[in-house]
Design a protein around this motif. Structure first.
Motif, PDB file in Angstrom:
ATOM      1  N   UNK A 145       0.823  -1.210   0.000  1.00  0.00           N
ATOM      2  CA  UNK A 145       0.000   0.000   0.000  1.00  0.00           C
ATOM      3  C   UNK A 145       0.856   1.259   0.000  1.00  0.00           C
ATOM      4  N   UNK A 146       1.956   1.236   0.764  1.00  0.00           N
ATOM      5  CA  UNK A 146       2.875   2.374   0.750  1.00  0.00           C
ATOM      6  C   UNK A 146       3.466   2.571  -0.639  1.00  0.00           C
ATOM      7  N   UNK A 147       3.719   1.480  -1.333  1.00  0.00           N
ATOM      8  CA  UNK A 147       4.274   1.567  -2.676  1.00  0.00           C
ATOM      9  C   UNK A 147       3.276   2.213  -3.630  1.00  0.00           C
ATOM     10  N   UNK A 148       2.019   1.836  -3.504  1.00  0.00           N
ATOM     11  CA  UNK A 148       0.993   2.426  -4.368  1.00  0.00           C
ATOM     12  C   UNK A 148       0.860   3.918  -4.083  1.00  0.00           C
ATOM     13  N   UNK A 149       0.906   4.294  -2.823  1.00  0.00           N
ATOM     14  CA  UNK A 149       0.857   5.715  -2.484  1.00  0.00           C
ATOM     15  C   UNK A 149       2.035   6.461  -3.104  1.00  0.00           C
ATOM     16  N   UNK A 150       3.210   5.833  -3.086  1.00  0.00           N
ATOM     17  CA  UNK A 150       4.399   6.470  -3.673  1.00  0.00           C
ATOM     18  C   UNK A 150       4.253   6.588  -5.186  1.00  0.00           C
ATOM     19  N   UNK A 151       3.681   5.578  -5.829  1.00  0.00           N
ATOM     20  CA  UNK A 151       3.487   5.604  -7.280  1.00  0.00           C
ATOM     21  C   UNK A 151       2.527   6.718  -7.667  1.00  0.00           C
ATOM     22  N   UNK A 152       1.418   6.804  -6.936  1.00  0.00           N
ATOM     23  CA  UNK A 152       0.374   7.766  -7.285  1.00  0.00           C
ATOM     24  C   UNK A 152       0.636   9.149  -6.707  1.00  0.00           C
ATOM     25  N   UNK A 153       1.557   9.238  -5.752  1.00  0.00           N
ATOM     26  CA  UNK A 153       1.887  10.535  -5.181  1.00  0.00           C
ATOM     27  C   UNK A 153       0.836  11.075  -4.257  1.00  0.00           C
ATOM     28  N   UNK A 154      -0.042  10.201  -3.763  1.00  0.00           N
ATOM     29  CA  UNK A 154      -1.074  10.645  -2.835  1.00  0.00           C
ATOM     30  C   UNK A 154      -1.564   9.465  -2.019  1.00  0.00           C
ATOM     31  N   UNK A 204      -2.200  -7.440   6.947  1.00  0.00           N
ATOM     32  CA  UNK A 204      -3.504  -7.829   6.433  1.00  0.00           C
ATOM     33  C   UNK A 204      -4.529  -6.721   6.416  1.00  0.00           C
ATOM     34  N   UNK A 205      -4.113  -5.455   6.516  1.00  0.00           N
ATOM     35  CA  UNK A 205      -5.078  -4.349   6.525  1.00  0.00           C
ATOM     36  C   UNK A 205      -5.848  -4.279   5.217  1.00  0.00           C
ATOM     37  N   UNK A 206      -5.128  -4.378   4.095  1.00  0.00           N
ATOM     38  CA  UNK A 206      -5.793  -4.257   2.798  1.00  0.00           C
ATOM     39  C   UNK A 206      -6.460  -5.569   2.452  1.00  0.00           C
ATOM     40  N   UNK A 207      -7.762  -5.534   2.213  1.00  0.00           N
ATOM     41  CA  UNK A 207      -8.474  -6.764   1.888  1.00  0.00           C
ATOM     42  C   UNK A 207      -9.179  -6.690   0.546  1.00  0.00           C
ATOM     43  N   UNK A 208      -9.215  -5.566  -0.079  1.00  0.00           N
ATOM     44  CA  UNK A 208      -9.857  -5.451  -1.380  1.00  0.00           C
ATOM     45  C   UNK A 208      -8.863  -4.990  -2.416  1.00  0.00           C
ATOM     46  N   UNK A 209      -9.098  -5.401  -3.675  1.00  0.00           N
ATOM     47  CA  UNK A 209      -8.285  -4.907  -4.777  1.00  0.00           C
ATOM     48  C   UNK A 209      -8.814  -3.542  -5.191  1.00  0.00           C
ATOM     49  N   UNK A 210      -7.918  -2.618  -5.417  1.00  0.00           N
ATOM     50  CA  UNK A 210      -8.294  -1.259  -5.790  1.00  0.00           C
ATOM     51  C   UNK A 210      -7.637  -0.935  -7.119  1.00  0.00           C
ATOM     52  N   UNK A 211      -8.446  -0.661  -8.150  1.00  0.00           N
ATOM     53  CA  UNK A 211      -7.918  -0.360  -9.474  1.00  0.00           C
ATOM     54  C   UNK A 211      -7.780   1.147  -9.645  1.00  0.00           C
ATOM     55  N   UNK A 249      -2.734   0.649 -15.590  1.00  0.00           N
ATOM     56  CA  UNK A 249      -3.784   0.320 -14.635  1.00  0.00           C
ATOM     57  C   UNK A 249      -3.126  -0.391 -13.474  1.00  0.00           C
ATOM     58  N   UNK A 250      -3.244   0.190 -12.284  1.00  0.00           N
ATOM     59  CA  UNK A 250      -2.590  -0.340 -11.094  1.00  0.00           C
ATOM     60  C   UNK A 250      -3.615  -1.092 -10.251  1.00  0.00           C
ATOM     61  N   UNK A 251      -3.301  -2.333  -9.945  1.00  0.00           N
ATOM     62  CA  UNK A 251      -4.205  -3.174  -9.160  1.00  0.00           C
ATOM     63  C   UNK A 251      -3.539  -3.454  -7.816  1.00  0.00           C
ATOM     64  N   UNK A 252      -4.126  -2.968  -6.754  1.00  0.00           N
ATOM     65  CA  UNK A 252      -3.629  -3.255  -5.409  1.00  0.00           C
ATOM     66  C   UNK A 252      -4.288  -4.547  -4.948  1.00  0.00           C
ATOM     67  N   UNK A 253      -3.589  -5.347  -4.188  1.00  0.00           N
ATOM     68  CA  UNK A 253      -4.166  -6.602  -3.714  1.00  0.00           C
ATOM     69  C   UNK A 253      -3.899  -6.778  -2.235  1.00  0.00           C
ATOM     70  N   UNK A 254      -4.706  -7.658  -1.630  1.00  0.00           N
ATOM     71  CA  UNK A 254      -4.455  -8.016  -0.238  1.00  0.00           C
ATOM     72  C   UNK A 254      -3.206  -8.874  -0.168  1.00  0.00           C
ATOM     73  N   UNK A 255      -2.552  -8.858   0.993  1.00  0.00           N
ATOM     74  CA  UNK A 255      -1.351  -9.670   1.172  1.00  0.00           C
ATOM     75  C   UNK A 255      -1.651 -11.156   1.076  1.00  0.00           C
ATOM     76  N   UNK A 256      -0.693 -11.927   0.604  1.00  0.00           N
ATOM     77  CA  UNK A 256      -0.857 -13.359   0.445  1.00  0.00           C
ATOM     78  C   UNK A 256      -0.061 -14.069   1.529  1.00  0.00           C
TER      79      UNK A 256
END
Length: 451
Positions: free
Chosen positions: A192-201, A211-218, A229-236
């Motif tokens: 999630x921190x990586x996605x924030x860094x990619x998007x700058x917000x 395990x905080x993130x449980x949904x994929x966010x496009x 298109x960036x797809x975030x996923x829950x941890x495996x």
């Protein structure tokens, strides 16, 4: 497009596992005439009328608050329903409507926004079909579907209706130029921190709790003129550790994200080092035939630990060698280093991901391919058990991943080591960094002089 998900819910002992086995065509779920026997949640693939779907078997939902298992089972069932595209509420025609059925129906009514089918199991004959009409009193609307999961009676009609309710195939309006990137990895490696860094917000919740993130966010965005298109996923987590927990469904979501992506970015925590879970994640992408990039996160801290133990040596080279030694099946995957919190190395790994996507889609002209294979075979002929392997013709049957079909005199003569040699020659000429290569052998038409 990802496969639709169908969740089976209901009170204990109505036959959910039997129906699950019937719909998947396999004996996967344990079936026993004891309430609560299903505790480990199961999912499997199904197909009907040319449509593929993922089926989830959930535990029996009871209103018995004294049962210590019920809180966890209800959480799991709730997550399955939130993820599902279609919900099957299974009831029992032999027992009729019970207080448990009514309470579950009350929970579903108004809370479910996807198609909901009331399925009345153990309807083994027309008399039971009449008994099943009692379940209209649940007030969930729509048509009832009397079935017998054991004999398959009525199951075809149910599947016809379920498949008809699926979203149309190909309704994702993503252009061919868009590169789909899935960020995957074990919990708490910094996705999630990586996605924030990619998007700058701050687009996704960042928490130190695994395990905080449980949904994929496009999220769509552009990088150096390229639409992504960036797809975030829950941890495996490793499957043996996640049965019966919320993270079990995180694996399912991650698998769906990998199905939909062009490139899977496997995030590795440089502080913790490579774990079995990292190998499993990368293996999922490899098995799916997706392009792969390994991104070593938290490198600002991780390199300090390596330097403290290896003074005067290159920490990046040491970590890279460790990954190569431990991940031989993914030797094609480039390795990048970044710090999501400090936003360093982000651009480099995005460039690497785009390059991997281009290689994943590369098509080699037939003439060039045959010349390369012929030269490779001439330079290193292969013989086993007194017989020579002869490659008559090569063609590129598909891309994403690059798939090459070799027509040979006898496919059984092709040893995996020689196949790897041919793959290495392809990579030596065309690069193809970041993408797996599939090589398939087929028997060529026999010609005069063939052994």
């Amino acid at each position: 497009m990802s496969k639709p998900i169908v969740a089976i819910v209901g009170r204990p002992n109505v036959g959910k596992s039997t129906l699950f086995n019937r719909l998947t065509g396999k004996r996967i779920a344990i079936v026993e005439d004891t309430p609560g026997i299903t505790r480990d949640r199961l999912y499997a693939e199904g197909e009907w009328n040319g449509r593929n779907y993922t089926l989830i078997d959930t535990g029996g939902i009871s209103m018995d608050e004294e049962d210590p298992m019920q809180a966890q089972i209800r959480i799991q069932a709730q997550i399955a329903m939130e993820e599902a595209d279609v919900i099957l509420m299974l009831c029992d025609a032999a027992q009729g409507v019970t207080p448990n059925d009514r309470e579950l129906a009350d929970e579903l009514r108004g809370a479910v926004t996807v198609p909901l089918f009331v399925v009345v199991n153990k309807s083994d004959n027309p008399h039971r079909d009449i008994d099943a009409m009692e379940f209209y009193s649940l007030g969930l609307g729509g048509e009832l579907y009397p079935v017998s999961a054991i004999s398959s009676r009525g199951v075809g009609d149910l599947l016809d209706a379920v498949v008809a309710s699926f979203p149309p195939e190909g309704d994702e309006t993503i252009s061919d130029e868009t590169v789909r990137i899935a960020i995957v990895g074990r919990p708490n490696v910094g996705k999630s921190s990586m996605i924030n860094a990619i998007l700058g917000e701050e687009r996704t919740i960042v928490s130190p709790v695994a395990g905080t993130t449980r949904d994929a966010i496009d999220t769509y965005f552009e990088f150096e003129g390229k639409r992504l298109l960036l797809i975030d996923t829950a941890g495996i987590r490793r499957s043996g550790k996640i049965q019966g927990t919320v993270e079990y469904y995180s694996v399912l979501r991650a698998q769906r994200a990998i199905e939909r992506c062009d490139v899977a970015i496997t995030v590795v925590d440089s502080i913790e080092g490579l774990r079995d879970g990292d190998k499993r994640v990368l293996g999922m992408a490899d098995e799916a035939g997706r392009a792969s990039v390994i991104c070593v996160n938290k490198w600002d801290e991780g390199r300090k630990g390596i330097l403290s133990e290896n003074a005067g040596k290159n920490p990046m080279r040491i970590f890279t060698q460790t990954l190569r030694d431990e991940l031989p099946f993914a030797s094609y995957a480039p390795i990048t280093f970044c710090s999501a919190l400090k936003s360093t190395g982000i651009g480099a790994f995005l460039e690497t991901a785009i390059h991997a996507a281009e290689n994943h889609s590369m098509r080699i002209p037939t003439g060039e391919l045959n010349r390369l294979i012929r030269d490779a075979v001439d330079a290193r002929p292969y013989q086993t058990k007194g017989r020579m392997l002869k490659v008559k013709y090569a063609t590129m049957a598909a891309v994403q991943p690059p798939t090459i079909v070799l027509f040979v005199n006898d496919p059984e003569l092709m040893h995996f080591s020689y196949q790897r040699y041919l793959e290495n020659q392809l990579r030596k000429t065309y690069g193809l960094e970041g993408t797996p290569i599939k090589i398939i052998c087929r028997k060529a038409a026999k010609e005069p002089g063939d052994d």
